[in-house]
Every structure is written in structure tokens, then in C-alpha cells.
Design a protein around this motif. Structure first.
Motif, PDB file in Angstrom:
ATOM      1  N   UNK A  60       0.907  -1.325  -0.113  1.00 19.56           N
ATOM      2  CA  UNK A  60      -0.017   0.036   0.020  1.00 19.56           C
ATOM      3  C   UNK A  60       0.701   1.174   0.022  1.00 19.56           C
ATOM      4  N   UNK A  61       1.944   1.305   0.673  1.00 19.36           N
ATOM      5  CA  UNK A  61       2.835   2.484   1.049  1.00 19.36           C
ATOM      6  C   UNK A  61       3.361   2.783  -0.417  1.00 19.36           C
ATOM      7  N   UNK A  62       3.937   1.562  -1.091  1.00 22.71           N
ATOM      8  CA  UNK A  62       4.538   1.750  -2.403  1.00 22.71           C
ATOM      9  C   UNK A  62       3.539   1.974  -3.277  1.00 22.71           C
ATOM     10  N   UNK A  68      -0.111   7.332  -6.787  1.00 24.58           N
ATOM     11  CA  UNK A  68      -0.791   8.554  -6.692  1.00 24.58           C
ATOM     12  C   UNK A  68       0.205   9.580  -6.610  1.00 24.58           C
ATOM     13  N   UNK A  69       1.388   9.473  -5.990  1.00 24.82           N
ATOM     14  CA  UNK A  69       2.285  10.607  -5.564  1.00 24.82           C
ATOM     15  C   UNK A  69       3.169  10.900  -6.796  1.00 24.82           C
ATOM     16  N   UNK A  70       3.360   9.760  -7.851  1.00 26.96           N
ATOM     17  CA  UNK A  70       4.131   9.944  -9.139  1.00 26.96           C
ATOM     18  C   UNK A  70       5.808   9.513  -8.749  1.00 26.96           C
ATOM     19  N   UNK A  71       6.117   9.156  -7.802  1.00 29.21           N
ATOM     20  CA  UNK A  71       7.356   8.716  -7.449  1.00 29.21           C
ATOM     21  C   UNK A  71       7.929   7.866  -8.494  1.00 29.21           C
ATOM     22  N   UNK A  72       9.290   7.960  -8.741  1.00 25.85           N
ATOM     23  CA  UNK A  72       9.968   6.830  -9.596  1.00 25.85           C
ATOM     24  C   UNK A  72      10.078   5.772  -8.318  1.00 25.85           C
TER      25      UNK A  72
END
Length: 112
Positions: A60-62, A68-72
Motif C-alpha cells: 500500500x505504501x509503495x 498516486x504521488x508519482x514517485x519513480x
């Protein structure tokens, strides 16, 4: 998508169940398992992956970071390593508060 609202009652979940929870393909679950060291599923005698509720919380964190936050993936790894010490405690507190909230709402309905 919030898994926190889903009660994880089983000890282990299959890869198909985890994929359904996040509405993704099982191949993404396998890929993230290889990419992120925080996900460590057990394997049964047949070699099937069996994910714990802790693995699902890590997914869920990943999922939140990447989808949702657009992190690579590298960015998500760094973010997880920064928060790795604080997240389990914060998540546990949030889950307890959510359960308490549900109990209080149930009591409120009973009183009315």
C-alpha cells in the motif's frame, strides 16, 4: 484506493488476492517484490507466494508513492528507507484509531 479500510484478517494472502486488492496484475506484484526489499512473502511447498498483512501494508505504501504521488521506483525506495523506522508505528496507531472510530460510531447508532 485505501487498503487501510480493509480488515486484513487472514495470516496469508495469495498473489491473486493481493493483486485484486490493488486492482493490478499479479506481474506487478512480483515485480515490486523483486524491487523492494520490504516485501518478503513466504512460499508454500508448491512455491506459491503467501503475503502477510505486513507485506500488504508495504504494498500500500509503495502503491501510494508510485501510483498516486508519482514517485519513480528509485524515489519510492529512498522515501521508504527514510520513513522505514516511523511508518510501522504510525500505521499501527492509525489502524487502532480507525477501529476505535468504527466502534464509537456503532455505539452512537445504538444510543440513537
Amino acid at each position: 484506493m485505501q487498503i487501510a479500510n480493509i480488515e486484513l484478517t487472514k495470516l496469508y494472502y495469495s498473489i491473486g488476492e493481493v493483486a485484486d486488492m490493488f486492482d493490478v496484475n499479479a506481474s506487478l506484484i512480483r515485480f515490486w517484490e523483486k524491487e523492494f526489499s520490504v516485501i518478503k512473502p513466504k512460499k508454500n511447498k508448491k512455491g506459491n507466494r503467501m503475503f502477510t498483512p505486513n507485506d500488504i501494508r508495504n504494498f500500500e505504501k509503495i502503491y501510494q508513492l508510485v501510483k498516486h504521488k508519482g514517485f519513480t521506483l528509485d524515489g519510492a525506495k529512498k522515501e521508504l528507507s527514510k520513513k522505514n523506522e516511523k511508518l510501522p508505528l504510525n500505521l499501527e496507531v492509525m489502524e487502532r484509531l480507525e477501529k476505535l472510530k468504527l466502534k464509537l460510531l456503532a455505539l452512537k447508532v445504538d444510543v440513537e
